[in-house]
Enzyme design. Structure first.
Site, PDB file in Angstrom:
ATOM      1  N   GLN A   1     -13.215  -0.002  29.382  1.00 47.13           N
ATOM      2  CA  GLN A   1     -13.286   1.225  29.192  1.00 47.13           C
ATOM      3  C   GLN A   1     -13.982   1.997  30.215  1.00 47.13           C
ATOM      4  O   GLN A   1     -14.917   1.607  30.820  1.00 47.13           O
ATOM      5  CB  GLN A   1     -13.817   1.430  27.814  1.00 47.13           C
ATOM      6  CG  GLN A   1     -13.117   0.709  26.600  1.00 47.13           C
ATOM      7  CD  GLN A   1     -12.050   1.317  26.355  1.00 47.13           C
ATOM      8  OE1 GLN A   1     -11.485   2.551  26.769  1.00 47.13           O
ATOM      9  NE2 GLN A   1     -11.062   0.959  25.018  1.00 47.13           N
TER      10      GLN A   1
ATOM     11  N   TYR B   1      -5.532  -8.783  22.968  1.00 52.45           N
ATOM     12  CA  TYR B   1      -5.605  -7.950  24.072  1.00 52.45           C
ATOM     13  C   TYR B   1      -7.163  -7.668  24.396  1.00 52.45           C
ATOM     14  O   TYR B   1      -7.566  -6.489  24.377  1.00 52.45           O
ATOM     15  CB  TYR B   1      -4.952  -6.414  23.893  1.00 52.45           C
ATOM     16  CG  TYR B   1      -3.606  -6.494  23.434  1.00 52.45           C
ATOM     17  CD1 TYR B   1      -2.630  -6.756  24.022  1.00 52.45           C
ATOM     18  CD2 TYR B   1      -3.474  -6.348  21.908  1.00 52.45           C
ATOM     19  CE1 TYR B   1      -1.107  -6.731  23.542  1.00 52.45           C
ATOM     20  CE2 TYR B   1      -2.097  -6.243  21.156  1.00 52.45           C
ATOM     21  CZ  TYR B   1      -1.290  -6.381  22.018  1.00 52.45           C
ATOM     22  OH  TYR B   1       0.123  -6.336  21.564  1.00 52.45           O
TER      23      TYR B   1
ATOM     24  N   GLU C   1      -5.636 -12.740  25.813  1.00 51.16           N
ATOM     25  CA  GLU C   1      -5.610 -11.860  26.832  1.00 51.16           C
ATOM     26  C   GLU C   1      -4.576 -12.364  27.984  1.00 51.16           C
ATOM     27  O   GLU C   1      -4.530 -13.618  28.207  1.00 51.16           O
ATOM     28  CB  GLU C   1      -6.883 -11.584  27.426  1.00 51.16           C
ATOM     29  CG  GLU C   1      -6.851 -10.882  28.773  1.00 51.16           C
ATOM     30  CD  GLU C   1      -6.255  -9.393  28.554  1.00 51.16           C
ATOM     31  OE1 GLU C   1      -5.552  -9.296  29.421  1.00 51.16           O
ATOM     32  OE2 GLU C   1      -6.366  -8.733  27.462  1.00 51.16           O
TER      33      GLU C   1
ATOM     34  N   ASP D   1      -6.271  -3.868  20.645  1.00 56.19           N
ATOM     35  CA  ASP D   1      -6.554  -3.054  21.710  1.00 56.19           C
ATOM     36  C   ASP D   1      -5.576  -3.011  22.695  1.00 56.19           C
ATOM     37  O   ASP D   1      -5.966  -3.423  23.759  1.00 56.19           O
ATOM     38  CB  ASP D   1      -8.000  -2.962  22.121  1.00 56.19           C
ATOM     39  CG  ASP D   1      -8.651  -2.144  23.198  1.00 56.19           C
ATOM     40  OD1 ASP D   1      -7.912  -1.060  23.126  1.00 56.19           O
ATOM     41  OD2 ASP D   1      -9.507  -2.341  23.885  1.00 56.19           O
TER      42      ASP D   1
ATOM     43  N   CYS E   1      -5.218   4.436  23.077  1.00 57.37           N
ATOM     44  CA  CYS E   1      -5.440   5.464  23.753  1.00 57.37           C
ATOM     45  C   CYS E   1      -4.063   6.391  23.825  1.00 57.37           C
ATOM     46  O   CYS E   1      -3.991   7.298  24.736  1.00 57.37           O
ATOM     47  CB  CYS E   1      -5.839   4.937  25.353  1.00 57.37           C
ATOM     48  SG  CYS E   1      -4.427   4.134  25.976  1.00 57.37           S
TER      49      CYS E   1
END
Length: 278
Positions: free
Chosen positions: A110, A139, A160, A203, A230
């Site tokens: 981030q 994720y 991931e 995420d 996002c």
């Protein structure tokens, strides 16, 4: 119509400093580039550690000639995603919510550390952890959420796709013994996951989750899902799909991760319909 006066250069400098952290402004001002093949230039900084990095991406994967007189890492990110050290290291460290994270040039993290700490607090609040849960961190990147919450749950399972991020997450896990990391695409890993999943964090990148990932997650039937997004459009799409699979949207909280832009971070809490009153 009345014209709006343009801000003075001094005012513009003030606006810029309100957005750009000094650790990013310093290398940005110092850069003197004449590189025709440059495709992208990224700046990173650990605002709580003081570490700085410049990441170059070029059309032909050719490294730039560098003259550097400041303590900063420079990395060439090849077109296949492989980081190549030019100067210093291919990672920086950042401290978030009391935990230290290694972040490689090829790994996502981030962009706003203070707001990331707020994100972690909000995710933890939504999950309402009791202490023995099996937490799925899909994720998971370098482990920002899962590792920050590992001491509050019984087990963390992180998934991931990026191998560099998995290596970072493994390093960042350090002394934690209740963390399992799986390298692969979420939509490929979840259908074969045999473990019980009590709660889950999603995420995903801006494009959201693949339908196969959401279907497999709904079959694992966690009581609560916290979705960090996002992109409001893909969040709405995926919340609808989870709704069709038996989940109810309880709350969604927007967070200004990207000040003075149109981009928006959102955190949504979903519960299984049969657990809604629990």
């Amino acid at each position: 119509p009345r014209s709006t006066p343009k801000p003075s250069s001094a005012a513009s400098d003030v606006y810029k400093r309100q957005i750009l952290h000094p650790l990013l402004e310093e290398p940005l001002v110092a850069l003197d580039l004449a590189l025709p093949g440059l495709r992208r230039l990224s700046l990173r900084a650990g605002v709580n550690t003081g570490e700085q990095m410049v990441i170059f991406e070029t059309a032909d994967d050719e490294p730039p000639a560098l003259e550097v007189d400041m303590p900063i890492s420079c990395v060439l990110l090849l077109s296949d995603g492989t980081p190549v050290n030019l100067l210093g290291s291919n990672y920086i460290f950042e401290e978030v919510a009391g935990r230290r994270f290694r972040i490689s040039a090829a790994s996502f993290f981030q962009v706003n550390t203070p707001v990331t700490e707020r994100l972690i607090e909000l995710v933890a609040s939504y999950l309402d952890l009791m202490g023995g849960e099996v937490l799925l961190d899909a994720y998971c990147g370098v482990g920002t959420f899962g590792l920050s919450l590992a001491e509050r749950v019984g087990q963390v399972i992180g998934i991931e796709e990026n191998p560099f991020a998995v290596a970072d997450a493994d390093f960042n896990a350090g002394e934690l013994e209740n963390v399992t990391l799986i390298e692969g695409r979420v939509e490929d890993v979840l259908p074969d996951l045999d473990e019980r999943i009590d709660v889950a964090i999603l995420d995903p990148p801006r494009g959201g989750c693949e339908p196969e990932a959401l279907q497999a997650l709904s079959e694992l039937a966690p009581s609560r899902i916290v979705y960090v997004s996002c992109d409001p459009a893909t969040l709405a799409r995926d919340v609808r799909r989870l709704g069709e699979a038996g989940y109810v949207l309880v709350e969604a909280q927007p967070i200004d991760m990207f000040p003075q832009t149109y981009h928006l971070e959102s955190v949504a809490l979903l519960r299984r319909a049969d657990c809604e009153s629990g």
